[in-house]
Scaffold this motif. Sequence first.
Motif, mmCIF file in Angstrom:
data_model
loop_
_atom_site.group_PDB
_atom_site.id
_atom_site.type_symbol
_atom_site.label_atom_id
_atom_site.label_comp_id
_atom_site.label_asym_id
_atom_site.label_seq_id
_atom_site.Cartn_x
_atom_site.Cartn_y
_atom_site.Cartn_z
ATOM 1 N N GLU A 125 0.810 -1.236 0.000
ATOM 2 C CA GLU A 125 0.000 0.000 0.000
ATOM 3 C C GLU A 125 0.833 1.270 0.000
ATOM 4 O O GLU A 125 0.330 2.351 0.269
ATOM 5 N N ARG B 45 -6.511 0.244 8.674
ATOM 6 C CA ARG B 45 -6.716 1.360 7.735
ATOM 7 C C ARG B 45 -8.199 1.699 7.747
ATOM 8 O O ARG B 45 -8.598 2.824 7.915
ATOM 9 N N ASN B 46 -8.962 0.670 7.573
ATOM 10 C CA ASN B 46 -10.401 0.798 7.724
ATOM 11 C C ASN B 46 -10.924 -0.568 8.124
ATOM 12 O O ASN B 46 -10.211 -1.543 8.011
ATOM 13 N N GLU C 256 -7.095 4.607 10.218
ATOM 14 C CA GLU C 256 -6.425 5.629 9.424
ATOM 15 C C GLU C 256 -7.459 6.442 8.658
ATOM 16 O O GLU C 256 -7.275 7.610 8.404
ATOM 17 N N GLU C 257 -8.535 5.763 8.304
ATOM 18 C CA GLU C 257 -9.595 6.465 7.578
ATOM 19 C C GLU C 257 -10.812 6.551 8.497
ATOM 20 O O GLU C 257 -10.686 6.940 9.625
ATOM 21 N N ARG D 88 -0.512 3.608 11.234
ATOM 22 C CA ARG D 88 0.063 2.301 10.911
ATOM 23 C C ARG D 88 1.580 2.341 10.715
ATOM 24 O O ARG D 88 2.223 1.315 10.636
#
Length: 765
Positions: A131, A346-347, A367-368, A394
């Motif tokens: 990513e 992240r989600n 993160e989101e 992260r």
Amino acid sequence: MTNAPPPPSTAAQSARTILTRLHEVMASRTNAQGKLNQVVGIIGECLHSEVCSIYLLRGGTLELYATRGLNQDAVHVTRLALGEGLVGTIAQQIETLNLDEAAAHPDFSYRPETGEELFHSFAGVPIIRREQAVGVLCVQQSDPRRYEEIEIETLQTVAMVLSELIANADLVDTTARIDAAAADQSAQRLTGQKLVDGMGAGIAVFHQPRITIEHTVADDIEAERHRVYAAFDKMREQIDRMASQAEFGIGGEHEEVLETYKMFAYDEGWSRRINEAIDSGLTAEAAIERVQQRTRMRMRQIDDPLLRDRMHDLEDLSNRLIRIVSGQMGTAAQMGLRHDSILIARNLGPAELLEYDRRRLKGVVLEEGSLTAHVIIVARAMGVPVLGRARAVRTAVREGDLLLLDAGAGTLHVRPTQAVQDAFDAKLELSQKRRASLAALRDLPAVTRDGVPIELMINAGLREDIAALDLTGAGGIGLFRTEFQFLVSATLPQRERQQRLYRDVLDAAGDRPVVFRTVDIGGDKSLPYMNVDENALEENPAMGWRALRLALDREGLLKVQARALMEAAAGRTLNVMFPMVSEPWEYEAARDLFVRQRAWLKQHDKKLPAAIRYGAMLEVPGLIETLDLMLPHLDFLSIGTNDLTQFLFAADRAHPRLAERYDWLSPTVMRYIARVVKIVADSKVQLGVCGEMGGRPLEAMALLGVGIERLSITPAGVGRVKAMIRSLDLGALRADIPAILAHPSSTPRAQYLDWAKAHGVDLGE
Ligand code: PEP
Ligand code: MG
């Protein structure tokens, strides 16, 4: 993936030709630089592009590693920082650029040593590993033209394969970037957005141990296709099983969330795109990841938060599919939490969150994440605090680090110092004590110090909120937002489903009243499954075709809801309230529709409510001018301060820059409400307030001061507001209010605060 695969598309064919040749290069004994030189040659030739270049990230900058078409002297000489020039922008933003005139782009940065001034058109894609962008692949042409979609797709597929080549050749060390940040042992404080309030401490657990795709080019395409078929079958089985075991019981919103999962799991479009990626020569894992990358890129361009949430659901499933197909380790949930933990992701998808042991799950950091996402609805129901938009989490956190999460303050302490830990523990203890003391108020009446009883109710909208009735000891539900069920559904909830929810809410409430507000959808609360044409983007959705306006135009929708409500309330009192009434005729029309539905049900020998009470929301300020005409036909009126204030001040309620600009305690709002109280006073109409304003102790105090005696508020505010009520001498406040309204200071909040302090009002601060 049920039928025979469709013939490979042209895009897939051209990618396959390149991939076959790249495969040979990768298997050859040439050194890494030699391989890259061959790669740019192959891509340039196959795409008929004069220039093809590869930039790789080394020592924090993007270095030109190989090129066909630019000056060879520039190789290993031209370097761009992340964010610098087109190449740096692509890597930093992880986005694709396709330009017919590169020099016209604001980020263009001219490098004379490359000789690129001859070339006008430019297309570049990021080379991604774990990513993160580790390089950029780009092509250039002298004639100014945009590259075809097919060519861009091919470039993206090739970039995926390149990431494998690059990693195997050790050309860039992707872990270097990540570990550089993680190696920092020092304490850190990260910030984010409160998505679910609360505090929690635990060790860091990554939801998904990183999956690295080792092989991207397929040896046997048919075998890869079968691997994906099998993985799809397994995933569907898992989702179906999860749906039948959903923790919150059948019929809840989670059933509807899982419906969305099911919709994607069986979506032919998704499986077709994966099939196409396999056609282009990718392995099953790489094909799923390729489609996922494309979805991610598209997601960045989507403004509609609801649609973006749905895309996250798809990402959730995509991860699941990769895990199944690769046989790589499961999520942290499957391995089980061994200690009190804070989950990092992240989600997250709602179903993924539900798999965790809630006794050990002390918090979630994403993160989101966005307030309206399904997973947040689930987390709130589970009572797990969530911090969102914690951008660097992260990279800053390592598995096993101690974390202190204070979602309310929007902070996450990573590897905290002893001093931070002590302060956190003290705050946690205080908030627990405070909560315990507020809980002790649960069974005490909401009566002012001078004996005036106040009706204190809660706002709700989801099945999970029902529990808050008993937890808070509230007197009922003063606002049940029925549109929530519509918003979390993948499809329009049918009458039976609506009826089931309403009946369960009424059963749980027992003797306590429940006010059902008819759907307030439309505008920004658009439903993806509604007619696309009518759902078209509006310039001013809050003032658009929403709530009662939409419901009166779409009578079918309101009729179904009316019947669901009446049948659910059989033998009991039904309270219905209509949102966004702007003129009395709208209220009359809505009530007539209910009356007609009642007659229809009676004619068909259905059970009916013992009584129906009708109410309206006062949230369009202009309604005050015709209120006298409506009062004789109303049973109750509820002031919706959220919309009311946004329209009084002409200030979007969701606009972050305006959030603090106008005060609920300003004379504009307070005088308006005082005027409504006066108009309603001579009638039999019950008046209340149901916006967020009433959930704050000081604001609630002011509302009582101007004559409001019925509040419906967020469950989290009940304890504090009750404490305020029980400490308030309402007679004294009402005696002073006329002067406060007549001579407001330039800081009205201070005026109310001073009064509260001088009179010993408990504001919980
Ligand atoms: C309001 O506008 O104050 C209200 C209670 O309704 P909603 O927040 O659902 O628009
Ligand atoms: Mg409203």
